[in-house]
Design a protein around this motif. Structure first.
Motif, PDB file in Angstrom:
ATOM      1  N   LEU A 136      51.672  49.350  41.712  1.00 24.15           N
ATOM      2  CA  LEU A 136      51.347  50.722  40.944  1.00 24.15           C
ATOM      3  C   LEU A 136      51.470  52.089  41.755  1.00 24.15           C
ATOM      4  O   LEU A 136      52.159  52.920  41.243  1.00 24.15           O
ATOM      5  N   TYR A 137      50.801  51.949  42.851  1.00 21.38           N
ATOM      6  CA  TYR A 137      51.120  53.148  43.814  1.00 21.38           C
ATOM      7  C   TYR A 137      52.784  53.440  44.056  1.00 21.38           C
ATOM      8  O   TYR A 137      53.164  54.477  44.038  1.00 21.38           O
ATOM      9  N   ALA A 138      53.489  52.429  44.379  1.00 25.96           N
ATOM     10  CA  ALA A 138      54.790  52.438  44.660  1.00 25.96           C
ATOM     11  C   ALA A 138      55.814  52.927  43.629  1.00 25.96           C
ATOM     12  O   ALA A 138      56.693  53.676  43.712  1.00 25.96           O
ATOM     13  N   LYS A 139      55.129  52.679  42.306  1.00 23.57           N
ATOM     14  CA  LYS A 139      55.976  53.060  41.156  1.00 23.57           C
ATOM     15  C   LYS A 139      55.899  54.446  40.901  1.00 23.57           C
ATOM     16  O   LYS A 139      56.343  55.041  40.289  1.00 23.57           O
ATOM     17  N   GLY A 140      54.643  55.058  41.589  1.00 28.21           N
ATOM     18  CA  GLY A 140      54.699  56.477  41.310  1.00 28.21           C
ATOM     19  C   GLY A 140      53.295  56.819  40.711  1.00 28.21           C
ATOM     20  O   GLY A 140      53.175  58.136  40.217  1.00 28.21           O
ATOM     21  N   LEU A 141      52.476  55.969  40.180  1.00 28.21           N
ATOM     22  CA  LEU A 141      51.389  56.032  39.414  1.00 28.21           C
ATOM     23  C   LEU A 141      50.288  56.932  40.172  1.00 28.21           C
ATOM     24  O   LEU A 141      50.091  56.754  41.469  1.00 28.21           O
ATOM     25  N   SER A 142      49.924  57.875  39.662  1.00 31.03           N
ATOM     26  CA  SER A 142      48.885  58.680  40.479  1.00 31.03           C
ATOM     27  C   SER A 142      47.550  57.667  40.723  1.00 31.03           C
ATOM     28  O   SER A 142      47.348  56.852  40.265  1.00 31.03           O
ATOM     29  N   HIS A 143      46.786  58.305  41.615  1.00 31.07           N
ATOM     30  CA  HIS A 143      45.690  57.619  42.036  1.00 31.07           C
ATOM     31  C   HIS A 143      44.583  57.532  41.087  1.00 31.07           C
ATOM     32  O   HIS A 143      43.966  56.273  41.023  1.00 31.07           O
ATOM     33  N   SER A 144      44.271  58.417  40.207  1.00 30.51           N
ATOM     34  CA  SER A 144      43.387  58.302  39.225  1.00 30.51           C
ATOM     35  C   SER A 144      43.876  57.186  38.196  1.00 30.51           C
ATOM     36  O   SER A 144      42.945  56.502  37.531  1.00 30.51           O
ATOM     37  N   SER A 145      44.986  56.965  37.689  1.00 29.06           N
ATOM     38  CA  SER A 145      45.606  55.996  37.277  1.00 29.06           C
ATOM     39  C   SER A 145      45.494  54.568  37.560  1.00 29.06           C
ATOM     40  O   SER A 145      45.052  53.648  36.881  1.00 29.06           O
ATOM     41  N   VAL A 146      45.561  54.754  38.837  1.00 28.87           N
ATOM     42  CA  VAL A 146      45.613  53.059  39.537  1.00 28.87           C
ATOM     43  C   VAL A 146      44.124  52.818  39.682  1.00 28.87           C
ATOM     44  O   VAL A 146      43.935  51.780  39.163  1.00 28.87           O
ATOM     45  N   ARG A 147      43.138  53.967  39.918  1.00 29.66           N
ATOM     46  CA  ARG A 147      41.770  53.490  39.674  1.00 29.66           C
ATOM     47  C   ARG A 147      41.282  53.275  38.271  1.00 29.66           C
ATOM     48  O   ARG A 147      40.416  52.432  38.308  1.00 29.66           O
ATOM     49  N   TYR A 148      41.700  53.753  37.395  1.00 33.94           N
ATOM     50  CA  TYR A 148      41.374  53.462  35.991  1.00 33.94           C
ATOM     51  C   TYR A 148      42.027  52.156  35.471  1.00 33.94           C
ATOM     52  O   TYR A 148      41.163  51.304  34.797  1.00 33.94           O
ATOM     53  N   THR A 149      43.069  51.756  36.165  1.00 34.65           N
ATOM     54  CA  THR A 149      43.755  50.229  35.795  1.00 34.65           C
ATOM     55  C   THR A 149      42.403  49.256  36.515  1.00 34.65           C
ATOM     56  O   THR A 149      41.918  48.250  35.847  1.00 34.65           O
ATOM     57  N   GLN A 150      42.029  49.428  37.640  1.00 34.30           N
ATOM     58  CA  GLN A 150      41.002  48.859  38.290  1.00 34.30           C
ATOM     59  C   GLN A 150      39.686  48.684  37.550  1.00 34.30           C
ATOM     60  O   GLN A 150      39.236  47.778  37.462  1.00 34.30           O
ATOM     61  N   ARG A 151      39.444  49.716  37.254  1.00 36.42           N
ATOM     62  CA  ARG A 151      38.064  49.830  36.386  1.00 36.42           C
ATOM     63  C   ARG A 151      38.191  48.762  35.122  1.00 36.42           C
ATOM     64  O   ARG A 151      37.351  48.074  34.861  1.00 36.42           O
ATOM     65  N   ILE A 152      39.233  48.918  34.311  1.00 38.66           N
ATOM     66  CA  ILE A 152      39.661  48.234  33.253  1.00 38.66           C
ATOM     67  C   ILE A 152      39.500  46.763  33.539  1.00 38.66           C
ATOM     68  O   ILE A 152      38.699  45.785  32.942  1.00 38.66           O
ATOM     69  N   LEU A 153      40.335  46.226  34.530  1.00 40.25           N
ATOM     70  CA  LEU A 153      40.278  44.946  34.963  1.00 40.25           C
ATOM     71  C   LEU A 153      38.817  44.424  35.739  1.00 40.25           C
ATOM     72  O   LEU A 153      38.373  43.628  35.141  1.00 40.25           O
ATOM     73  N   SER A 154      38.288  45.470  36.108  1.00 36.92           N
ATOM     74  CA  SER A 154      36.841  45.005  36.660  1.00 36.92           C
ATOM     75  C   SER A 154      35.882  44.638  35.751  1.00 36.92           C
ATOM     76  O   SER A 154      35.318  43.583  35.510  1.00 36.92           O
ATOM     77  N   VAL A 155      35.903  45.314  34.721  1.00 41.11           N
ATOM     78  CA  VAL A 155      34.905  45.164  33.389  1.00 41.11           C
ATOM     79  C   VAL A 155      35.390  43.896  32.452  1.00 41.11           C
ATOM     80  O   VAL A 155      34.558  43.124  32.134  1.00 41.11           O
ATOM     81  N   ALA A 156      36.577  43.775  32.222  1.00 40.77           N
ATOM     82  CA  ALA A 156      37.125  42.726  31.605  1.00 40.77           C
ATOM     83  C   ALA A 156      36.752  41.380  32.533  1.00 40.77           C
ATOM     84  O   ALA A 156      36.499  40.455  31.726  1.00 40.77           O
ATOM     85  N   MET A 157      37.156  41.447  33.651  1.00 39.05           N
ATOM     86  CA  MET A 157      36.893  40.247  34.367  1.00 39.05           C
ATOM     87  C   MET A 157      35.408  39.894  34.505  1.00 39.05           C
ATOM     88  O   MET A 157      34.828  38.408  34.423  1.00 39.05           O
ATOM     89  N   GLU A 158      34.574  40.787  34.518  1.00 39.26           N
ATOM     90  CA  GLU A 158      33.093  40.576  34.659  1.00 39.26           C
ATOM     91  C   GLU A 158      32.799  39.957  33.245  1.00 39.26           C
ATOM     92  O   GLU A 158      31.854  39.122  33.214  1.00 39.26           O
ATOM     93  N   HIS A 159      33.293  40.487  32.260  1.00 40.13           N
ATOM     94  CA  HIS A 159      32.925  39.757  30.892  1.00 40.13           C
ATOM     95  C   HIS A 159      33.360  38.265  30.900  1.00 40.13           C
ATOM     96  O   HIS A 159      32.692  37.411  30.308  1.00 40.13           O
ATOM     97  N   ALA A 160      34.692  38.160  31.359  1.00 41.89           N
ATOM     98  CA  ALA A 160      35.097  36.739  31.403  1.00 41.89           C
ATOM     99  C   ALA A 160      34.111  35.712  32.423  1.00 41.89           C
ATOM    100  O   ALA A 160      33.800  34.720  32.077  1.00 41.89           O
ATOM    101  N   ARG A 161      33.411  36.477  33.397  1.00 40.26           N
ATOM    102  CA  ARG A 161      32.541  35.744  34.257  1.00 40.26           C
ATOM    103  C   ARG A 161      31.284  35.270  33.289  1.00 40.26           C
ATOM    104  O   ARG A 161      30.683  34.261  33.419  1.00 40.26           O
TER     105      ARG A 161
END
Length: 426
Positions: A136-161
């Motif tokens: 995502l960084y290599a694609k040119g996505l901003s730091h805040s956008s990559v960080r937001y992607t991580q946040r969504i994944l973290s919440v979703a995977m925590e619910h799966a756990r």
């Protein structure tokens, strides 16, 4: 209990990433007793025997505990795409604001599914997620956008756990560091705000800049403020609704307004800002009369800030055109939302009243602290303001508003006021 090996055509490496090469993987099968019944637990596809043995030992301990609930294996076989799309609808509609839900859907579709959408959720690893963020960084996505992607994944995977679809949350095992990258624009100082107010005085930007930069209202709160919520007699206005999210293009009449992000608040109209409200009301009445005299329709939404014909302003265009206004007046670059930060910072610096500023903004204490860069003990800071009354808000606002306008006459002499602009016709 047993560990078995088998040959596969596309083997994963130790990090769980497919190699495209054949090899050997290891499966774990455990037979155990629970409530007098014989059951079998299994997990397949470990890339090394050591990992399989470690998992076997951990599961042996867990399965011997009466409170242990086996993983829901079938749900764990869902792909990331299947799980995330189902999760965002169920979780989002119940827990997220419409704008946040819209953002989650977009991030899942554009930044998660194209990279790991086909991977079963029980095979996602921290290494996979680190690789995703790197791409995502290599694609040119901003730091805040990559960080937001991580946040969504973290919440979703925590619910799966928690649902027992997976054993652990792989987002906790990433090594990507998400420190603060990039610099948020500095809010305007009192002097800069004075200059900006002078430049926008008498233009169609005047009311929006005043409400954002002098009261700290959010963009949607400004565009959703209605005259019915302005009390001239008692010199107050109520922030109890906002413009709905994603108003369709060419909408002229708003049938239903949305509740504000905060629970609503009543704010004083100071002597300084009363002139803005009165001038805006008078101008709109003149526009309405002229349009009707010319045989044109006026869309009476009762909005304090609107198009000349009364229709609602487009929120996105307001923000994009705001940048053009700054360039026109040679002002330092900020986002429209940074007017809110400007109001918060200047009110706090002038009064030191942390809690009252938060009440004026309709912000959580934590949020105000982050905006102002304060890391002090919130209880100590706010102990004397258990209940912020209208009088206290009035004092804080008057201190700030008077500071902005104390040299108003001198400013007019030094710099001519700009003529009315149509930049805001969105």
């Amino acid at each position: 209990m047993a560990i078995s090996s088998r040959k596969v055509k596309n083997r994963r490496n130790a990090e769980g990433v497919l190699t495209g090469k054949p090899g050997t993987v290891y499966d774990v099968y455990i037979k155990y007793m629970t409530n007098g019944e014989r059951k079998t637990y299994g997990k397949r596809g470990f890339p090394t025997k050591a990992q399989a043995e470690k998992h076997e030992a951990e599961m042996k301990v867990k399965l011997e505990k009466p409170s242990y609930t086996p993983l829901l294996v079938m749900n764990g076989k869902q792909t990331v795409k299947e799980y995330m799309e189902d999760w965002v609808e169920k979780h989002g509609k119940a827990n997220l604001r419409p704008s946040t839900l819209y953002g989650y859907r977009g991030y899942i579709k554009n930044h998660i599914v194209p990279y790991i959408g086909s991977v079963p959720i029980n095979q996602v690893t921290g290494a996979m997620l680190d690789d995703l963020f790197s791409k995502l960084y290599a694609k040119g996505l901003s730091h805040s956008s990559v960080r937001y992607t991580q946040r969504i994944l973290s919440v979703a995977m925590e619910h799966a756990r928690k649902y027992r679809y997976i054993e652990y949350n792989p987002a906790r095992d990433i090594i990507t560091k998400f420190g603060k990258h990039g610099k948020t624009p500095d809010p305007y100082t009192v002097e800069q705000m004075q200059l900006f107010m002078a430049n926008t005085y008498g233009t169609e930007w005047e009311m929006s800049v005043m409400l954002g930069g002098m009261y700290g209202l959010r963009r949607s709160e400004i565009l959703g403020l209605r005259w019915r919520n302005v009390d001239f007699e008692n010199k107050t206005f109520s922030v109890i609704e906002q413009l709905p999210f994603k108003v369709p293009p060419k909408t002229n009449i708003i049938k239903e307004f949305a509740p504000p992000k905060s629970h609503g608040r009543i704010l004083p109209i100071t002597d300084t800002t009363m002139q803005y409200f009165l001038r805006q009301f008078e101008n709109q009445q003149k526009q309405k009369k002229l349009l009707k005299s010319a045989g044109q329709e006026y869309y009476d939404n009762d909005l304090v800030v609107s198009r000349p014909d009364g229709a609602p302003l487009n929120a996105s265009r307001l923000s994009s055109n705001f940048g053009k206004v700054l360039v026109k007046f040679d002002m330092p670059h900020i986002r429209f939302h940074d007017l809110r930060h400007t109001a918060a910072t200047n009110m706090y610096q002038l009064t030191g009243d942390f809690y009252s500023v938060g009440e004026i903004l309709g912000h959580t204490l934590k949020g105000v602290g982050m905006t102002l860069g304060i890391s002090s003990n919130l209880e100590a800071v706010t102990a004397q303001y258990v209940d912020v009354r209208l009088e206290r808000k009035q004092t804080v606002l008057e201190t700030y508003h008077n500071a902005l306008h104390m040299e108003k006459s001198e400013q007019k002499k030094e710099k001519p006021i700009a003529k009315a602009s149509r930049d805001m016709e969105l």
